[in-house]
Write an enzyme that holds these catalytic residues in place. Sequence first.
Site, short mmCIF file in Angstrom:
data_model
loop_
_atom_site.label_atom_id
_atom_site.label_comp_id
_atom_site.label_asym_id
_atom_site.label_seq_id
_atom_site.Cartn_x
_atom_site.Cartn_y
_atom_site.Cartn_z
N GLU A 1 -1.20 -3.20 1.69
CA GLU A 1 -1.05 -1.76 1.63
C GLU A 1 -2.25 -1.09 2.28
O GLU A 1 -3.38 -1.57 2.15
CB GLU A 1 -0.94 -1.35 0.15
CG GLU A 1 -0.58 0.09 -0.09
CD GLU A 1 -0.37 0.40 -1.59
OE1 GLU A 1 0.30 -0.39 -2.29
OE2 GLU A 1 -0.89 1.43 -2.03
N ASP B 1 -3.76 2.81 2.45
CA ASP B 1 -3.52 4.10 1.79
C ASP B 1 -4.39 5.25 2.26
O ASP B 1 -5.60 5.12 2.35
CB ASP B 1 -3.87 4.00 0.29
CG ASP B 1 -2.99 3.05 -0.46
OD1 ASP B 1 -1.83 2.90 -0.09
OD2 ASP B 1 -3.49 2.47 -1.45
N GLU C 1 -4.65 8.88 0.36
CA GLU C 1 -4.19 9.70 -0.75
C GLU C 1 -5.06 10.94 -0.83
O GLU C 1 -6.28 10.86 -0.65
CB GLU C 1 -4.26 8.93 -2.08
CG GLU C 1 -3.41 7.69 -2.08
CD GLU C 1 -3.26 7.08 -3.47
OE1 GLU C 1 -3.60 7.73 -4.47
OE2 GLU C 1 -2.80 5.94 -3.54
N TRP D 1 -6.01 11.22 -14.32
CA TRP D 1 -7.26 10.80 -13.68
C TRP D 1 -7.58 11.46 -12.36
O TRP D 1 -8.72 11.44 -11.89
CB TRP D 1 -7.28 9.28 -13.48
CG TRP D 1 -6.15 8.77 -12.60
CD1 TRP D 1 -4.93 8.35 -13.02
CD2 TRP D 1 -6.13 8.66 -11.17
NE1 TRP D 1 -4.14 7.99 -11.95
CE2 TRP D 1 -4.86 8.16 -10.81
CE3 TRP D 1 -7.07 8.93 -10.17
CZ2 TRP D 1 -4.50 7.94 -9.47
CZ3 TRP D 1 -6.70 8.70 -8.83
CH2 TRP D 1 -5.43 8.21 -8.51
#
Length: 287
Positions: free
Chosen positions: A107, A109, A111, A201
Site C-alpha cells: 500500500e 498512502d 491521507e 484520533w
Amino acid sequence: MGCNPRGSRLQVGVITLFAVLLLAGVARAAGNFYEDVDITWGDGRGKIVDDGKLLTLSLDRSSGSGFQSKNQYLYGRFDMQMKLVPGDSAGTIATFYLSSQGSQHDEIDFEFLGNASGEPYTVHTNVYSQGKGGREQQFRMWFDPTMDFHNYSVLWNPTRILFYVDGTAIREFKNREAIGVAFPRAQAMRVYASMWDAEEWATQGGRVRTDWSRAPFTASYRAFAANGCTSQDAAACGRSSSPWMYQELDGAAQDRLRQVQRDYMIYNYCTDTYRFPQGLPPECSAN
Ligand SMILES: *[C@@H]1O[C@H](CO)[C@@H](O)[C@H](O)[C@H]1NC(C)=O
Ligand SMILES: *[C@@H]1O[C@H](CO)[C@@H](O)[C@H](O)[C@H]1NC(C)=O
C-alpha cells in the site's frame, strides 16, 4: 528525403507494430471518472459530475464514501487533483492511495487529516510492503489545500516510491531489499480514494471531534491520470513508453525535497526512537 517509399512504409509498419507491442502492458487513465473508476461505497455520497471531469466524496454521520480505479497497476505514475473539505474538517480524512489485496498487501498512502477551522491540515504518508506498514511521515502544507485544487502524485517503480505535492517530491522511499527491507514490487495495486471519519484520533490526537452539525463534509477530485503497467510482467513497460519506470530525483529535486522535509515535516518514523526502543527500522539508516 529521397529514400525508397516502399521501404519507409514498411519501416513505419514495423515501428508501429513495435509501439503497439510496447504499449500492450501499459494503460492510461486520463481524466474521465466514468471511464476510469467505480464508486464502490457510500450509497450515493460519492458523485461523478461535470461529464466525468469531477468526482465528489462526502461524509456524514452515517457513512463516508469512496471509489477505486477499474485498472490494476504494477508500477506507474498516478496523479490526482484534490480540493479538501473547507472550514472545520476536524476528525475527517480524505485519502488518495494505492493498494493491493490480502493480508500481505502492499500500500502507498496519501491521507489528509482535517482540522479545526483555521488550523492546518496534516498530510500523512505511509508505505506498506507485504502487510507491514508503520512507515509514517507527516507534513504541513505550504498552502491552504481547501481553497483550490492541488496536484498530488505517487510515482512507483522498482527502485523507489516518490510522493509529490504540486510537482515537488516530499518523500522518497527507496528499494532497500539489499538490506532485507521488503519493497512493493510483486502485487498489482488499484488506486483508491475515500472520505471517512476517524474522530477518535485524526485531529490533534482525537481531542478535537467531528462537528456533525456541519455535515456533509465534501472533498473534490479531478484530473485523475494513471500511467502504469497493468501487466504482471514489468518488462512489458518499455523505456520509451514508460518514463516513470526510470524516474529518479535529480540534484535540484533532492535539494527541494530536503528543504520541504526541513521546513514542513512534522513526524518521521525514522526519528521516533520512543516508538522503536529496540532500534529504528533498517531503511532509516540506509541513505
Ligand atoms: C497541477 O498540474 C496541472 C497539470 O500539470 C497544472 O496545469 C497545474 O498548474 C498544477 N496545479 C498546481 C496548483 O500546481
Ligand atoms: C491541527 O492544528 C493543530 C494546532 O495548530 C496542530 O497541532 C495539529 O497538528 C493539526 N493537525 C491535526 C491533524 O491535528
